[in-house]
Write an enzyme that holds these catalytic residues in place. Structure first.
Site, mmCIF file in Angstrom:
data_model
loop_
_atom_site.group_PDB
_atom_site.id
_atom_site.type_symbol
_atom_site.label_atom_id
_atom_site.label_comp_id
_atom_site.label_asym_id
_atom_site.label_seq_id
_atom_site.Cartn_x
_atom_site.Cartn_y
_atom_site.Cartn_z
ATOM 1 N N ASP A 26 6.287 10.722 -4.846
ATOM 2 C CA ASP A 26 4.890 10.382 -4.459
ATOM 3 C C ASP A 26 5.132 9.816 -3.108
ATOM 4 O O ASP A 26 6.190 9.653 -2.557
ATOM 5 C CB ASP A 26 4.907 9.086 -5.828
ATOM 6 C CG ASP A 26 3.740 8.179 -5.467
ATOM 7 O OD1 ASP A 26 2.322 8.594 -5.977
ATOM 8 O OD2 ASP A 26 3.263 7.422 -6.067
ATOM 9 N N ASP A 28 2.507 6.276 -2.897
ATOM 10 C CA ASP A 28 2.109 4.895 -2.655
ATOM 11 C C ASP A 28 3.434 4.032 -3.152
ATOM 12 O O ASP A 28 3.434 4.571 -4.537
ATOM 13 C CB ASP A 28 0.770 4.981 -2.956
ATOM 14 C CG ASP A 28 0.120 4.636 -1.929
ATOM 15 O OD1 ASP A 28 -0.244 4.961 -0.923
ATOM 16 O OD2 ASP A 28 -1.501 5.443 -2.134
#
Length: 262
Positions: A26, A28
């Site tokens: 991922d 953020d």
């Protein structure tokens, strides 16, 4: 919308088919220690958004809300260089650059590295290129974002899907399943293990699709980690992947070292 996602993948460079492992990241609050959508607000007048704009957010439709935010920023005179400057300053999460260096120095046959994010391609590419990490990633899957002739950053949804758990513009489980299936067909064999590094609730969904040999690196005490704990307590055995909580990505490196040595 699915067509857009597949077109993006097909235009990426050729990937050798001899990798032992695949590792998904991922972006953020996993690779970077902030949320890029929040950070871009620093480019707004006074570094905040007006209440009338914030009030337009509807749950599950954050991508549409961000389209309005980017439109507002363009109207306020925010430029591409303004946004890029903010993105480039976001700090990496603790230990993440060490993890990237570990992956870079492994033999070519070890890791296929893929990024899956509900941010957008411009924010992600800006940060990765500034830190010199872009070349590590074989694929980047995120919401397409390009500047139009008027200098406005135009954001589009990644795809459409039927998952009730995820926002309407992206289900990472659909993305991960399709990608792994396609790659295994191209390779003619499975990966030894799949790794997933994440933090958020939308990272929990793809993690539920992984098997008992796979490893989920869940950022400690973040939503993904809490959802895994709740699932283990409510329905033991339903979540199959091995879970390794982390606060510093050095812990991810330590675990990966054990697996590559097998």
């Amino acid at each position: 919308m699915v067509k857009d996602a597949r077109t993006m993948a097909s235009h990426a460079p050729h990937i050798p088919s001899d990798k032992r492992f695949i590792i998904f990241f991922d972006f953020d609050e996993t690779i970077v220690d902030e949320t890029s959508d929040d950070q871009v607000v620093q480019t707004a007048p006074g570094q905040y958004l007006p209440d009338w704009l914030k009030d337009t957010y509807n749950p599950g439709r954050y991508n549409e809300y961000m389209q309005r935010v980017l439109g507002y920023l363009a109207e306020q005179g925010v430029t591409e260089s303004d946004m890029r400057a903010v993105m480039e300053k976001i700090p990496a999460t603790p230990g993440m650059l060490t993890l990237f260096q570990f992956l870079r120095t492994r033999p070519q046959t070890d890791f296929e590295v893929v990024l899956v994010s509900d941010a957008n391609t411009f924010f992600i590419e800006s940060w990765l290129r500034r830190t010199g990490a872009r070349g590590l990633f074989h694929r980047i899957f995120s919401n397409p974002a390009t500047f139009n002739k008027d200098g406005r950053l135009m954001l589009r949804p990644f795809h459409s899907h039927d998952c009730p758990r995820c926002p309407v513009n992206m289900c990472k489980q659909v993305l991960v399943r399709e990608y792994v299936t396609r790659r295994m067909q191209e390779r003619g064999r499975p990966y030894q293990r799949i790794f997933y590094v994440g933090d958020g609730a939308n990272d929990f969904c793809p993690a539920t699709a992984l098997g008992p040999r796979d490893v989920v690196f869940a950022r400690r005490d973040f939503p993904m980690h809490r959802l895994i704990i709740e699932t283990h307590e409510a329905t033991p055995g339903e979540f199959k992947a091995v879970t390794v909580p982390w606060a510093n990505a050095d812990e991810v490196v330590q675990r990966l070292r054990k697996h590559v040595a097998e």
